[in-house]
Design an enzyme around this catalytic site. Structure first.
Site, PDB file in Angstrom:
ATOM      1  N   LEU A   1       0.838  -1.247  -0.095  1.00 63.20           N
ATOM      2  CA  LEU A   1      -0.079  -0.028   0.038  1.00 63.20           C
ATOM      3  C   LEU A   1       0.924   1.354   0.057  1.00 63.20           C
ATOM      4  O   LEU A   1       0.296   2.209  -0.631  1.00 63.20           O
ATOM      5  CB  LEU A   1      -0.953  -0.139   1.341  1.00 63.20           C
ATOM      6  CG  LEU A   1      -1.899  -1.242   1.306  1.00 63.20           C
ATOM      7  CD1 LEU A   1      -2.740  -1.132   2.493  1.00 63.20           C
ATOM      8  CD2 LEU A   1      -2.802  -1.008   0.106  1.00 63.20           C
TER       9      LEU A   1
ATOM     10  N   GLY B   1       8.190   3.981   2.548  1.00 64.41           N
ATOM     11  CA  GLY B   1       8.951   5.134   2.858  1.00 64.41           C
ATOM     12  C   GLY B   1      10.523   4.524   3.625  1.00 64.41           C
ATOM     13  O   GLY B   1      10.755   3.431   3.619  1.00 64.41           O
TER      14      GLY B   1
ATOM     15  N   ASP C   1       1.604  15.511  12.089  1.00 65.07           N
ATOM     16  CA  ASP C   1       1.724  15.376  10.598  1.00 65.07           C
ATOM     17  C   ASP C   1       0.566  15.132   9.957  1.00 65.07           C
ATOM     18  O   ASP C   1       0.252  14.404   9.221  1.00 65.07           O
ATOM     19  CB  ASP C   1       2.828  14.328  10.525  1.00 65.07           C
ATOM     20  CG  ASP C   1       3.297  14.257   9.071  1.00 65.07           C
ATOM     21  OD1 ASP C   1       3.311  15.138   8.361  1.00 65.07           O
ATOM     22  OD2 ASP C   1       3.669  12.955   8.598  1.00 65.07           O
TER      23      ASP C   1
END
Length: 707
Positions: free
Chosen positions: A57, A60, A173
């Site tokens: 999905l 990083g 974030d």
């Protein structure tokens, strides 16, 4: 001084980013990664402990997220693992654990829940609810132009974020990529990878470290003040999400992360309506309040934002108000003190210069006003003396006619035809013009004249009157009463009357009357000469033709009673006798403020018996700075001076339109502005342009060095 932008860190692994905004460590891990395909040729899915990995999905530098199925529970989940194994740093392990702890503390329908936390072959992982609708960043077009749907989404997110704040969790974030949508389109807050507990000291977050995604960071995050972050940081993040939903882009964009951070710190976001015309202004106001640079100016909590959004959805007025232009300028000045100081210095210099110029100009205007009023006082006294001299000429003609034996004998005999013949003879005066009611030049100053007896009854008149006029009684007129007072005092002197409306022809006039006495001094009657109103007093024009446009003179007299007021005290008010705008016999009554000023002039005179045709000493005058000529079409204010005409009760007004008086000063002021002010302003503008250009060049050079 501009706050230097701190060194940005990779949002995945926390390493310092390069000048190009890249993370060397994440690039290395990506290059070394030899993970097998998730769906090999055999068709069997990859295994990870008790889970089969169905689909990647997201990935990083620090972790990867898979769609996975629990083999025993047959439940589809989202599985996030920390890649790198033994290469993972202590900071990465801490952040991975912090994310699981933060998410595990929260239980809200709009926050993605944690199912399991574990470790497989030295690789930490946790699983969470799989939200099948994708993230908000990939579905922005679903919400563009639908203000109500946007408000609903933000209200749900604000409630969820407030739930985290109540339990001490700060997300740090918030962005569209970290908001997941379920099958029904309901949003869910996810990815607490950089979240922190507000009540715990952040041992792994040093001052000066930038945490978050540059385009969505609050200014305090961009400045590296991580230890001092509050819930206002997440309010800013919610505002950034709202901004992108409204406009299709983050609040700040640039070529590199460093430039983005600098813009976050130094510039205001472009108002959304400039990027997407037609958006709802209330939503824009809410958005910009969330994006305030000063945390104290944002909403006090995410709950307050949710309440505002719900208020908007109910159609109620929101509490926030849009930022005014003055506030924007002030904040720009605070962020850019050097150019603001330069502009302020120039503006202050211009203001001081303008203030000095206005002060000097006002002083010149005051001096010019005093000078003009002084000139008008002198002119008023001069014109008053000239009018008095002309009245003396008229009075002399009346005295000559009254001394004629051809008047006295018919009056003693009460011979009415002889008296009427005398009146006609005074008009013709063929034998001796000196005996007629004429001036030395041969013209009569009188419109008409008549004789009344000692009871005030008309005996004869010229021009010949109608039959009903003869026999009328005018004992109540001021001209009769004045002549009667002189007769009783044995003074054969003329009397200048008040102004009145004649019953003979309905024209305004004033009269000069004189008592008629017999040889023994007995009073027999009164001779009356009638003088008409108009633009001139015979050959006398009050205003100098050379100055008529600039300065004019007006003669006014107190008003006499009419027949209905007979027996009453003298009425108030005045009548204009001479004015350049009047025709013969025309006039205009005066009252109000100007009448009060005229009363003040007359009150200053102490009338001695028989002294009408003499100038008072000292000579009283009154000046008016806000006068207006009632017969002029020119607007006021006018500068005027009032002076008495002897003791007659008449008053001269010499007046100057203020705009005409200051015309020379205005011309001089225009020349000063043209030859002095314009070059000065151009010089100041050029200096400001040079300083501004130098500042902009410095900013561009600094940005080029950073990139």
């Amino acid at each position: 001084m501009t706050t230097p932008a701190p060194t940005p860190l990779c949002p995945q692994c926390g390493s310092n980013l390069s000048a190009a905004g890249l993370c060397p460590r994440c690039l290395l891990l990506g290059a070394l990664d030899e993970e097998p395909e998730l769906h090999p040729v055999s068709g069997l899915p990859s295994r990870f402990g008790d889970y089969e990995l169905l689909e990647l999905l997201g990935r990083g530098g620090m972790g990867r997220v898979y769609r996975a199925r629990h083999l025993r529970l047959e439940r589809v989940v989202a599985l996030k693992m920390l890649v790198g194994g033994g290469l993972a740093s202590e900071a990465e392990l801490h952040r991975f654990r912090a994310e699981t702890e933060a998410a595990a503390r929260l239980d809200h329908p709009s926050i993605v829940p944690i199912y399991e936390v574990g470790e497989h072959d030295g690789c930490p992982y946790f699983t969470m609810k799989y939200v099948e609708g994708g993230n908000l960043a990939d579905n922005l077009e679903r919400f563009r132009g639908n203000a109500r749907r946007v408000a609903e989404v933000l209200a749900v997110l604000a409630r969820a974020v407030h739930h985290g704040h109540q339990r001490g969790i700060l997300h740090r974030d918030l962005k569209p990529a970290n908001v997941l949508l379920d099958a029904g389109g309901r949003p869910h807050v996810a990815d607490f990878g950089v979240a922190r507990h507000l009540e715990k000291e952040a041992h792994h977050t040093r001052s000066g470290i930038v945490v978050g995604t540059p385009g969505y960071m609050s200014p305090e995050q961009a400045a590296g003040r991580s230890r001092n972050l509050t819930t206002a940081t997440d309010v800013y993040g919610l505002g950034a999400i709202l901004y992108e939903l409204l406009t299709g882009q983050p609040p700040f964009t640039a070529d590199t992360p460093t430039q983005v951070l600098r813009r976050v710190l130094e510039t205001e976001p472009t108002p959304p309506h400039q990027l997407a015309p037609g958006i709802d202004r209330d939503l824009e106001t809410l958005c910009l309040k969330c994006l305030e640079k000063d945390p104290a100016r944002r909403y006090g909590s995410a709950e307050e934002l949710a309440e505002e959004l719900e208020r908007y959805l109910r159609g109620e007025p929101i509490l926030a108000r849009p930022m005014g232009r003055a506030a924007r300028v002030w904040r720009w000045c605070r962020r850019h003190p050097v150019p603001a100081g330069l502009v302020g210095s120039i503006a202050w210099l211009l203001l001081v210069t303008a203030g000095a110029a206005i002060t000097v100009a006002q002083a010149q205007v005051d001096d010019r006003r005093r000078e003009e009023l002084s000139t008008n006082i002198y002119a008023a006294r001069t014109v008053a003396g000239t009018v008095l001299f002309k009245l003396e000429e008229y009075s002399d003609a009346i005295e000559r006619a009254a001394s004629s034996p051809r008047l006295r004998e018919p009056l003693l005999r009460h011979d009415l035809p002889a008296l009427q013949g005398f009146c006609r003879e005074m008009y013709e005066a063929h034998e001796d013009p000196r005996l007629g009611l004429k001036l030395p030049g041969g013209e009569s100053p009188f419109d008409s004249w008549f004789i009344v007896d000692a009871q005030g009854t008309v005996l004869a008149r010229w021009p010949e009157p109608s039959r009903d006029f003869l026999g009328k009684n005018f004992a109540w007129r001021d001209y009769f009463e004045g002549a009667k007072r002189n007769a009783l005092a044995q003074r054969v002197q003329p009397y200048i009357s008040r102004a009145f409306l004649s019953e003979a022809d309905d024209r305004h006039r004033f009269a000069i009357s004189i008592p008629l006495l017999d040889a023994e001094g007995g009073w027999r009657g009164v001779l009356v000469g009638m003088v008409g109103t108009g633009a001139t007093l015979g050959s006398l024009r009050l205003s100098d033709p050379d100055e008529a446009r600039h300065r004019t003179a007006v003669l006014v007299a107190p008003r006499d009673r009419n027949r209905s007021e007979a027996g009453q005290p003298a009425p108030g008010g005045y009548i204009i006798l001479l004015h350049e705008a009047l025709g013969h016999g025309e006039s205009l009554p005066l009252d109000g403020g100007l009448a009060r000023e005229l009363d003040e002039v007359r009150r200053s005179l102490t009338l001695a018996e028989g002294e009408q045709l003499r100038m008072p000493e000292p000579w009283p005058t009154v000046t008016l700075a806000e006068h207006r000529d009632p017969l002029a079409t020119r607007e006021g204010p006018w500068l005027a001076a009032l002076a008495p005409v002897g003791y007659t009760g008449f008053v001269i007004i010499v007046q100057t339109p203020a705009d005409a008086a200051f015309e020379m000063d205005k011309t001089l002021a225009r020349r000063l502005v043209l030859w002095g002010g314009v070059p000065f302003l151009l010089g100041e503008a050029l200096l400001g342009l040079v300083l501004w250009s130098a500042w902009r060049a410095t900013v561009r050079w600094r940005e080029s060095r950073e990139t």
